[in-house]
Design a protein around this motif. Sequence first.
Motif, PDB file in Angstrom:
ATOM      1  N   UNK A   1      39.214  36.742  42.396  1.00 25.71           N
ATOM      2  CA  UNK A   1      37.954  36.515  41.695  1.00 25.71           C
ATOM      3  C   UNK A   1      37.835  35.054  41.267  1.00 25.71           C
ATOM      4  N   UNK A   2      36.651  34.476  41.486  1.00 26.87           N
ATOM      5  CA  UNK A   2      36.367  33.097  41.105  1.00 26.87           C
ATOM      6  C   UNK A   2      35.055  33.098  40.342  1.00 26.87           C
ATOM      7  N   UNK A   3      35.122  32.793  39.052  1.00 21.88           N
ATOM      8  CA  UNK A   3      33.921  32.805  38.206  1.00 21.88           C
ATOM      9  C   UNK A   3      33.323  31.408  38.103  1.00 21.88           C
ATOM     10  N   UNK A   4      32.045  31.357  37.805  1.00 18.61           N
ATOM     11  CA  UNK A   4      31.403  30.084  37.531  1.00 18.61           C
ATOM     12  C   UNK A   4      30.857  29.391  38.756  1.00 18.61           C
TER      13      UNK A   4
ATOM     14  N   UNK B   1      43.775  31.240  36.070  1.00 19.81           N
ATOM     15  CA  UNK B   1      43.710  29.790  35.993  1.00 19.81           C
ATOM     16  C   UNK B   1      42.588  29.417  35.038  1.00 19.81           C
ATOM     17  N   UNK B   2      42.957  28.703  33.965  1.00 22.94           N
ATOM     18  CA  UNK B   2      42.001  28.325  32.931  1.00 22.94           C
ATOM     19  C   UNK B   2      41.431  26.930  33.180  1.00 22.94           C
ATOM     20  N   UNK B   3      42.319  25.996  33.556  1.00 23.21           N
ATOM     21  CA  UNK B   3      41.863  24.612  33.738  1.00 23.21           C
ATOM     22  C   UNK B   3      42.800  23.849  34.664  1.00 23.21           C
TER      23      UNK B   3
ATOM     24  N   UNK C   1      26.588  31.761  41.557  1.00 21.76           N
ATOM     25  CA  UNK C   1      26.437  30.318  41.433  1.00 21.76           C
ATOM     26  C   UNK C   1      27.609  29.515  41.983  1.00 21.76           C
ATOM     27  N   UNK C   2      28.640  30.161  42.480  1.00 23.78           N
ATOM     28  CA  UNK C   2      29.863  29.437  42.846  1.00 23.78           C
ATOM     29  C   UNK C   2      29.584  28.215  43.711  1.00 23.78           C
TER      30      UNK C   2
ATOM     31  N   UNK D   1      40.075  32.710  38.634  1.00 24.79           N
ATOM     32  CA  UNK D   1      39.777  31.369  38.140  1.00 24.79           C
ATOM     33  C   UNK D   1      38.547  31.494  37.258  1.00 24.79           C
ATOM     34  N   UNK D   2      38.610  30.932  36.038  1.00 29.84           N
ATOM     35  CA  UNK D   2      37.491  31.062  35.097  1.00 29.84           C
ATOM     36  C   UNK D   2      36.485  29.926  35.250  1.00 29.84           C
TER      37      UNK D   2
END
Length: 170
Positions: free
Chosen positions: A82-85, A42-44, A107-108, A61-62
């Motif tokens: 995985x969930x980045x950001x 998932x980009x956006x 930081x999620x 998710x980026x």
Amino acid sequence: VDNKILHYATSLTNKGFFSNIIVSKILSDSYFNNFSIENDTLIHYYGHDDVVEIPDGITRVVEGAFKWKPIKTIKCPPSLKRFDGTLIKCEKLECFEAPGLEEFSTELFSKNKTIKKVVLGSAQKIPKDAFYSCTSLRNVIIPNVKTIGSYAFHNCAVTIVEAPLVQEVK
């Protein structure tokens, strides 16, 4: 979500018939309502719904996918690993449910002032500072977590933690 369509479009991309951007746009507009997706990532998110259900089959998710969105609840499929950001810019987020999530950035949730409930079904480790200064956080369900990093819940008002397997708190 029709996984056959996703598989077919992805195979056409891999064979050079379309670029990832075109397939992402076709899938986003036609099949995934408000999501920009490349392969299984998932980009956006383009919508403005209170409750967002990430489509099944997404594994990652980026960073920035939900930035500045007025989302109150994010529901992740079991396929999401995985969930980045960070979700600090989701200023209305109250609930995050991810039964299959195994890995997420430090930081999620950190400094998210509105999050109240988090469910992480598959995660085995809560990283350092994961919920740092989540002042509204009340309920954390982490049934498979074995390790909790230092300051993971620093400056939180958590009242319910379901973590039966925890063996180490740093």
